[in-house]
Design a protein around this motif. Structure first.
Motif, PDB file in Angstrom:
ATOM      1  N   LYS A  95      13.999 -36.741 -11.749  1.00 35.20           N
ATOM      2  CA  LYS A  95      15.283 -36.087 -12.026  1.00 35.20           C
ATOM      3  C   LYS A  95      14.995 -34.707 -12.617  1.00 35.20           C
ATOM      4  CE  LYS A  95      17.462 -39.770 -10.750  1.00 35.20           C
ATOM      5  NZ  LYS A  95      18.203 -39.788  -9.455  1.00 35.20           N
ATOM      6  N   VAL A  96      14.887 -33.736 -11.754  1.00 37.85           N
ATOM      7  CA  VAL A  96      14.474 -32.399 -12.167  1.00 37.85           C
ATOM      8  C   VAL A  96      15.491 -31.381 -11.675  1.00 37.85           C
ATOM      9  CG1 VAL A  96      12.637 -30.682 -12.116  1.00 37.85           C
ATOM     10  CG2 VAL A  96      12.057 -33.107 -11.988  1.00 37.85           C
ATOM     11  N   ASP A  97      15.839 -30.451 -12.553  1.00 35.89           N
ATOM     12  CA  ASP A  97      16.774 -29.380 -12.180  1.00 35.89           C
ATOM     13  C   ASP A  97      16.081 -28.047 -11.958  1.00 35.89           C
ATOM     14  OD1 ASP A  97      19.429 -30.798 -12.555  1.00 35.89           O
ATOM     15  OD2 ASP A  97      18.511 -31.131 -14.513  1.00 35.89           O
ATOM     16  N   ALA A  98      14.899 -27.859 -12.558  1.00 31.04           N
ATOM     17  CA  ALA A  98      14.189 -26.588 -12.412  1.00 31.04           C
ATOM     18  C   ALA A  98      12.710 -26.815 -12.691  1.00 31.04           C
ATOM     19  CB  ALA A  98      14.746 -25.540 -13.362  1.00 31.04           C
ATOM     20  N   PHE A  99      11.891 -25.894 -12.181  1.00 33.49           N
ATOM     21  CA  PHE A  99      10.437 -25.996 -12.329  1.00 33.49           C
ATOM     22  C   PHE A  99       9.885 -24.709 -12.934  1.00 33.49           C
ATOM     23  CE2 PHE A  99      11.671 -28.635  -8.737  1.00 33.49           C
ATOM     24  CZ  PHE A  99      10.981 -29.818  -8.968  1.00 33.49           C
ATOM     25  N   GLY A 100       8.926 -24.855 -13.834  1.00 32.15           N
ATOM     26  CA  GLY A 100       8.147 -23.730 -14.318  1.00 32.15           C
ATOM     27  C   GLY A 100       6.743 -23.850 -13.770  1.00 32.15           C
ATOM     28  N   VAL A 101       6.317 -22.881 -12.959  1.00 35.57           N
ATOM     29  CA  VAL A 101       5.029 -22.983 -12.265  1.00 35.57           C
ATOM     30  C   VAL A 101       4.149 -21.813 -12.702  1.00 35.57           C
ATOM     31  CG1 VAL A 101       3.863 -23.222 -10.050  1.00 35.57           C
ATOM     32  CG2 VAL A 101       6.216 -24.060 -10.320  1.00 35.57           C
ATOM     33  N   GLY A 102       2.956 -22.123 -13.155  1.00 31.37           N
ATOM     34  CA  GLY A 102       2.086 -21.101 -13.713  1.00 31.37           C
ATOM     35  C   GLY A 102       0.824 -20.856 -12.931  1.00 31.37           C
ATOM     36  N   GLU A 103      -0.287 -21.452 -13.397  1.00 29.32           N
ATOM     37  CA  GLU A 103      -1.613 -21.081 -12.909  1.00 29.32           C
ATOM     38  C   GLU A 103      -1.803 -21.287 -11.418  1.00 29.32           C
ATOM     39  OE1 GLU A 103      -4.258 -25.023 -13.854  1.00 29.32           O
ATOM     40  OE2 GLU A 103      -3.620 -23.842 -15.593  1.00 29.32           O
ATOM     41  N   LYS A 115       2.323 -18.111  -1.443  1.00 25.27           N
ATOM     42  CA  LYS A 115       2.246 -19.329  -2.251  1.00 25.27           C
ATOM     43  C   LYS A 115       3.581 -19.620  -2.908  1.00 25.27           C
ATOM     44  CE  LYS A 115      -0.238 -22.690  -4.042  1.00 25.27           C
ATOM     45  NZ  LYS A 115      -0.801 -23.756  -3.170  1.00 25.27           N
ATOM     46  N   ALA A 116       4.226 -18.587  -3.450  1.00 28.00           N
ATOM     47  CA  ALA A 116       5.520 -18.778  -4.098  1.00 28.00           C
ATOM     48  C   ALA A 116       6.546 -19.325  -3.121  1.00 28.00           C
ATOM     49  CB  ALA A 116       6.003 -17.454  -4.691  1.00 28.00           C
ATOM     50  N   VAL A 163       8.679 -22.672  -3.644  1.00 23.41           N
ATOM     51  CA  VAL A 163      10.134 -22.614  -3.674  1.00 23.41           C
ATOM     52  C   VAL A 163      10.727 -23.534  -2.614  1.00 23.41           C
ATOM     53  CG1 VAL A 163      12.103 -21.096  -3.201  1.00 23.41           C
ATOM     54  CG2 VAL A 163      10.268 -20.336  -4.722  1.00 23.41           C
ATOM     55  N   ARG A 164      10.139 -23.552  -1.437  1.00 20.53           N
ATOM     56  CA  ARG A 164      10.647 -24.458  -0.397  1.00 20.53           C
ATOM     57  C   ARG A 164      10.468 -25.923  -0.782  1.00 20.53           C
ATOM     58  NH1 ARG A 164       7.674 -23.920   4.065  1.00 20.53           N
ATOM     59  NH2 ARG A 164       6.327 -22.176   3.447  1.00 20.53           N
ATOM     60  N   ALA A 165       9.367 -26.234  -1.466  1.00 16.83           N
ATOM     61  CA  ALA A 165       9.150 -27.608  -1.922  1.00 16.83           C
ATOM     62  C   ALA A 165      10.196 -28.020  -2.944  1.00 16.83           C
ATOM     63  CB  ALA A 165       7.749 -27.744  -2.519  1.00 16.83           C
ATOM     64  N   ASP A 185       2.367 -27.419  -8.336  1.00 16.37           N
ATOM     65  CA  ASP A 185       2.277 -26.674  -7.081  1.00 16.37           C
ATOM     66  C   ASP A 185       3.214 -27.330  -6.090  1.00 16.37           C
ATOM     67  OD1 ASP A 185       0.990 -28.960  -6.129  1.00 16.37           O
ATOM     68  OD2 ASP A 185      -1.002 -28.046  -6.117  1.00 16.37           O
ATOM     69  N   GLU A 186       3.196 -26.853  -4.835  1.00 23.11           N
ATOM     70  CA  GLU A 186       4.142 -27.376  -3.859  1.00 23.11           C
ATOM     71  C   GLU A 186       3.942 -28.854  -3.567  1.00 23.11           C
ATOM     72  OE1 GLU A 186       1.141 -25.047  -1.220  1.00 23.11           O
ATOM     73  OE2 GLU A 186       1.644 -25.269  -3.341  1.00 23.11           O
TER      74      GLU A 186
END
Length: 477
Positions: free
Chosen positions: A305-313, A141-142, A146-148, A292-293
């Motif tokens: 306009k996004v530089d980073a993502f925080g992905v949790g549940e 899943k990760a 990450v690819r997305a 999610d992806e």
């Protein structure tokens, strides 16, 4: 975790009753071969990511029945004293082969093979499945997420939504293997040595009289890692303006804002304009909130306009498909030094197993390094690299493909020999880098989230003929 506590009894009870039964039947010391494999890639993806071998090694090295375990089983009045004495003096004696962590894997491949006394090889089934199913699921899943993100960092934020302590720790590890930049889980980062990441909660902002005061104090304390949460009240009217004021006054070396709610595309676009107009082009924008992806892919397509993502549940629980269907099946039995192949027959063709002691090869194109196909052979077979090799399309046995100019690599390594660890587990950073390299050997068509190209996983002619012979024998019966 597996070294810190005795988890020998963390098993399905029938593993113990079968072990006792094998002993009572005179079969306990018979050498058996078991394969772990899975039947379908989660989320309809093109491949999965192998993970969990380090924890498998820790578990197998720690196998020991305590006096409390023995007494508990004695109270059940199901087990012979001979069997309980065997457990008291238990010593793991099996050989184990496995695909290294971080490797892309495909359905029906023997990703782990265990050879040894059937009492032992059968007993470890539950924990091998528990460990590898969970970590392979999260790593897979990760890797999709990450690819997305298309090169933007993804931070694992799922600890508070994980299904228990072990799921949080091992899930963070698996997510890092799959490509995440780091984790919010301090314990996982401490144990495994990868970066900790995080910002602040809304409660920090609420503790102060206004956002400006909250942000200024945070910037004073953390001038080198200043990420401000701007959506406690109103992102564009108060949050971003307060952050801009603090950044211009305090001039922290690292500046970022995080948005955790609302219309991600619109809010990031407007925030980017406000930051740029203020001369803060270096300030980054991080987003979180049930990502999610698919959501990540969509907002990027929309122009967020996004530089980073925080992905949790949705990462730590693999919410869209939270089960990795790995199974563990008997493949062979040694009788007078000869391996007698065993097969499980089913009306569901997908559930018919591949018999015998096997080797797993991956064929790589010599010119571009891309993976061409995987071949499951009987142990001892050699793939002829100097000649053309004919494989069959897994979707239609009549469709053939000839490959040439390739190298053949045995994908599995031996991790235990006669019960002793013989494998040097790589560091989690080495596994992560290896995973990235190996995913890059796959063709782009296999990386699609929907309808990926099916990868060739074929049986050698000798293995195919053996399988058909056993099927026919059982059919005649």
């Amino acid at each position: 975790m597996f070294r810190e506590q005795n988890l020998t009894m963390l098993t399905d009870f029938y593993e113990i009753t079968m072990a006792n039964g094998y002993l009572e039947s005179g079969l306990g010391d018979k050498t058996a071969y078991f394969d772990m494999f899975f039947r379908r890639v989660p989320d309809g993806g093109g491949f999965a990511i192998m993970a969990g071998i380090q924890q498998v090694c820790d578990y197998l090295e720690s196998l020991k029945f305590t006096d409390r375990d023995i007494e508990y089983l004695r109270e059940k009045k199901l087990f012979s004293e001979q069997f309980l004495e065997y457990l008291r003096n238990f010593e793991f004696k099996c050989d184990v082969w496995a695909v290294p962590e971080g490797t892309p894997i495909f359905p029906h491949e023997p990703i782990i093979t265990v050879r040894g006394p059937v009492m032992q090889a059968q007993f470890i089934e539950t924990m091998l499945l528990l460990i590898v199913n969970h970590q392979s699921l999260v790593a897979t899943k990760a890797n999709r997420i990450v690819r997305a993100a298309q090169g933007r960092p993804v931070m694992e934020f799922g600890t508070r939504r994980a299904h228990g302590i072990a799921s949080a720790l091992h899930g963070a590890r698996a997510a890092y293997i799959g490509g995440c930049a780091g984790t919010a889980c301090a314990k996982a980062a401490e144990d495994y040595g990868f970066p900790t990441m995080g910002t602040m909660a809304h409660s920090w902002v609420q503790m102060f009289s206004d956002e400006y005061e909250a942000f200024k104090k945070y910037a004073e304390i953390y001038p080198d890692n200043c990420t401000l949460l701007v959506d406690t009240f109103n992102v564009l009217k108060s949050g971003v303006p307060a952050a801009i004021k603090v950044f211009k006054e305090m001039k922290p070396s690292h500046m970022a804002i995080r948005i955790d709610s609302g219309d991600i595309t619109y809010l990031t676009q407007e925030s980017r304009k406000m930051l740029d107009d203020a001369g803060l082009q270096d300030c980054q924008i991080t987003i979180s909130n049930s990502l999610d992806e698919y959501i990540i892919r969509e907002v990027l397509i929309e122009g967020a306009k996004v530089d980073a993502f925080g992905v949790g549940e949705r990462l730590i629980t693999a919410k869209s498909e939270p089960v990795f269907g790995g199974v563990y099946k008997l493949a062979g039995l040694e009788v007078d030094g000869e391996i007698i192949p065993k097969i499980k027959i089913s009306e569901n063709v997908e559930k018919i197993t591949n018999p015998g002691f096997k080797t797993l090869y991956r064929l790589y194109d010599k010119e571009n390094g891309k993976a061409l196909a995987d071949i499951i052979t009987l142990d001892g077979e050699v793939i002829p690299e100097d000649d053309e090799y004919e494989i069959f399309d897994p979707r239609a046995i009549w469709k053939k493909k000839k490959v040439k100019n390739f190298t053949a690599k045995n994908l599995r390594v031996q991790i235990f020999k006669e019960g002793k660890l013989v494998y040097d587990n790589p560091t989690v950073d080495e596994i992560k880098e290896y995973c990235k390299e190996q995913v890059n050997t796959l063709w782009p068509q296999m990386l699609r989230f929907e309808n990926p190209q099916t990868y060739y996983v074929d049986l050698s002619k000798d293995l195919y003929d053996m399988k058909q012979r056993l099927i026919n024998e059982h059919h005649e019966d």
